[in-house]
Write a protein that holds these residues in place. Structure first.
Motif: not given
Lengths: 548, 548
Positions: B68, B71, B73, B75-79
């Motif tokens: 949380q 962010g 959240n 696989n594939g959601i960029p840091l």
């Protein structure tokens, strides 16, 4: 989507209490120019800031995000590099996003250094200036530092020097000081000097100066659309005004104080610390209120007069045809109500703000001169402006936590408007030393609707006010077992808020939906036993004759 | 503070279940090399990941922060750009922070572009690679994309081609496929092929290859301290192994499935969606379990053998004297337990991980070969390593949400160790389409201690497991009114967690304390009525003779 407006003039005052304008009901402080704006637009009666102190409140305005989300919890705590601000949303739409005046932004120099962002590059300046192109940045408080050299002098100081106001800190010595006895300087930092006229000529004081700078920008802006944040320091302390505003009002014009003896009996432990602060004890004295509030009113009257100058310029330039005009404040001022000075806590004089929006488009004709009682938050402005410029706030809902007010401006009742407003205060710097807790624990959270205001204090009992039956918030019911169920209800709302999605800022709701099923489309075939469980197309590239 | 170790070798497997090692009690899968490491270090029995799926779990490992908070959240959601990672903490201490293998990092290209960070610059590469210098990045899944060209081929594919393994995707055709009937390719994506030997020679398969690459880096690293993240894709699916590991185990070596008919009666609505997934229905079949689990075991056995190779190299090079060695996994694998395949939910086979830490320093002599039953989170490694390298995690507590395990490694009982562990899962991409809620609402939160495991599901009833009386988590008590009070107790813990301070990342607790009273020191004098209320020193610069 074409923009509904060409430009937005986003006017902010600092520490202007919601009820210190005649359109909001002040009986003796007449503000005809601001009232005239309200007569042409919508006046919001329940607009709340996300933190009742300058820096965090403004960072919420500029990012469209709650304080807990953007993390700039107090004045001087830098907004982390990469946190998106108004400029990041509006510039791609071709809008110059410009600052004249105050933001209270502290740059995340360490973060910029880590990412190799040169603070002097265009991007670096914008990151440092909270996303605005600084036509003129002036936070309005130009104190001497420990060594007298806290910061580079603002342009305003140079302006004063050029006008013949001498000294290294003319901001203090002329604009925020009066002449005392026997030719001494009577500093505006001492409130007993409030009623004395500042030494500066009215036309050279901060409010008219910044109005002219705003007009300068608009004149120079050319045909490209703009969002101008014209941000005044006043009526923020030092409470001192040039003639004639210094004695335009007197004790007889001051509205009655709102407080009760009951408030001081066994107060909430955090509130107790606030009571002990010098500005609270001073504002609890009638002598102080009767000297200071008239000057606070004078400073507002001066703002109203300058709004007259500004609106006249806009009218003559035809800007009322294509420019949205927003008038608001970053928080209020207790002025002695509830035995408190300053702001920071969540009583209405502190956390509620005036908010007037003039929308030039025909869609808004139905709401001109009306009030809107819906629950509104400061974070709503960023998405409102985005929509006004032709952007789509729904595509930014993973970042922008506020909601566009555009439907309300058009007189439409959105299907599900928010049921609660939230505000926060981090007292770790200001009062934290009085408590044994860690700084990170020294935070308060407000949840309010039209009926109740609940304040969660980490490590302590909550506060609770019955807004229907105690509209002046004189009775804190947070320790009364009769109201445990009410407290639990709002605690649950706060709990849900705390678990909200706020940091998945790199992918929108739409993008998440588009990612569904992507793995298989990319040839990642999970959990298949037999090839026949998936259509042939999925196996393209995975078959072949090994003897070839 | 001098570092306690010179180097850290941070070994991660992917999808390695906590109980599939003989030191963790597996009766038939003997892992003597890993066990030997445990015999020289501490074996943690209650280590939990912050999200039971690769990407988010790893981002928590690398940032030391809850999902949380960071962010990323799924696989594939960029840091998000600017989020600090291990490299940002260790490099200032002179430590090369290097990757060999998998991270599952997706770069925030939009954020880098906004800040003008060139993805090809040194900083840009690190931002893109989750803070590591990529000696070799290989996420281990090299599927064909929709057009067969999803990504640049990994170095491993070139290696295979050079070794004579032909084709454009030798990763699939040789390492993750077997020979089927009549010279067809039997893809490892179909689990029925699991027991067939992969076409690649064992020495050229992924695990030995990556071990050699890790050794290559260590050989080349020189005298400068390093933190090497050696990150294996295995035993993650595709479940297929080269000979002899493909048939080293058989159905008779498989431990009994853990599930009950009761679990499928009126299950939690979110869990129901998971039951319907292909991998769950397949792993619910004994045929599948008996074919796949032996190969999963073989892949682990291969890892253990490679640990033998690696540890032998380290021993011969003298690295055991100055190198901390950590062996862990990013999450587990249901393997049919609870009628589920894959991971993602919060039963122990999914959310609990093996964690073994070998600390070479004398301070750790007292704990060699012991187990630690304290509640540990994946986010603890980042601060542990920081302390091991001589940094001070307390100064980073505003960013690093984990706690250094160093006291536990030294056999000290820290004063207040954590009472709960937290994990999260965002099902918006994987199963979200089955629900009417918004993606941002499609999230689960786990709170556990040694007695209970509570799962909050936004919009639905909670799940609850009694870990003392139902250690296999076969009875979800979340709908049972008898346990409402238990649920409320954990809901309160979760609520407090949700309100934690996680985004004030630009100022530490120490810096907050130092800011106290700063305004007055900088000459900002708030709430003073009469100058005599503040000492003379505060008025320096504010006094003067106006006649001068």
């Amino acid at each position: 989507m074409p923009g509904r407006v060409k430009n937005i003039l986003f006017i902010m005052c600092d520490q202007l209490r919601w009820d210190y304008l005649s359109c909001y009901g002040h009986p003796t402080l007449l503000t005809p120019h601001i009232d005239a704006l309200a007569a042409r637009g919508v006046r919001f009666t329940r607009a709340y800031v996300q933190s009742p102190i300058c820096g965090p409140s403004r960072m919420s305005f500029y990012t469209g995000r709650y304080m807990q989300s953007h993390g700039s919890n107090w004045n001087g705590i830098p907004l982390r590099v990469g946190e998106m601000t108004m400029g990041d949303y509006y510039r791609p739409l071709g809008v110059q996003t410009v600052l004249v005046g105050k933001t209270h932004m502290a740059a995340d120099k360490e973060g910029m250094d880590r990412l190799g962002v040169d603070p002097k590059s265009i991007i670096g300046v914008r990151v440092s200036e909270c996303g605005f192109d600084p036509y003129e940045r002036d936070d309005g408080l130009h104190a001497r530092g420990p060594d007298g050299t806290r910061e580079a002098p603002p342009r305003y100081n140079r302006y004063l020097n050029e006008k013949g106001y001498s000294g290294s800190n003319p901001w203090h010595d002329w604009t925020n000081a009066a002449q005392g006895d026997r030719n001494t300087l009577a500093s505006g930092w001492a409130m007993k000097n409030a009623r004395k006229p500042a030494r500066v000529k009215e036309e050279d004081s901060e409010t008219p100066y910044m109005t002219r700078r705003g007009i300068d920008f608009i004149r120079e802006a050319g045909e490209k659309p703009w969002c101008l944040h014209l941000s005044y320091i006043k009526p923020h302390w030092p409470y001192i005004a040039p003639a004639p505003y210094n004695d335009m009002y007197s004790a007889k014009h001051v509205i009655p104080v709102v407080r009760s003896e009951e408030e001081k009996r066994d107060p909430h432990p955090v509130l107790r610390a606030f009571y002990d602060y010098l500005i609270s004890t001073n504002f609890s004295r009638d002598e102080v209120r009767n000297e200071v509030i008239p000057v606070y009113m004078g400073l507002i009257k001066q703002i109203d007069d300058q709004m007259g100058v500004l609106f006249n310029f806009l009218e003559n330039g035809g800007y009322f045809k294509n420019t949205m005009i927003v008038f608001t404040s970053d928080h209020g001022d207790y002025l002695g109500d509830h035995w408190l000075g300053e702001k920071e806590l969540f009583h209405e004089p502190s956390v509620k703000i005036p908010l007037i929006i003039y929308d030039p488009s025909h869609d808004a004709d139905a709401t001109r001169g009306t009030t809107c009682d819906d629950l509104v938050e400061a974070i709503d402005l960023a998405p409102t402006f985005l929509e006004a410029f032709g952007g789509n706030p729904a595509e930014q809902s993973h970042r922008l936590e506020g909601r566009s007010l555009m439907p309300l401006l058009s007189g439409q009742q959105p299907e599900k408007w928010r049921s609660h407003v939230f505000s926060e205060y981090d007292y770790s710097i200001q009062y934290g030393a009085a408590f044994k807790t860690m700084p990170s624990e020294q935070r308060l959270f407000m949840v309010a609707d039209k009926d109740w205001k609940y304040v969660h204090a980490i490590g302590y009992r909550p506060m609770l006010f019955d807004l229907k039956n105690d509209p002046h918030e004189l009775r804190d019911l947070g320790a009364d077992p009769k109201f445990t169920d009410v407290c639990q209800r709002y605690a649950k709302v706060l709990s849900e808020w705390g678990l909200r999605q706020s940091q998945r800022v790199t992918r929108s709701e739409q993008q998440i939906r588009a990612m569904r099923g992507r793995a298989a489309r990319f040839g990642i075939l999970i959990g298949v036993w037999d090839e026949c469980e998936l259509a042939d197309e999925y196996w393209v590239g995975y078959r072949g004759d090994v003897s070839v």
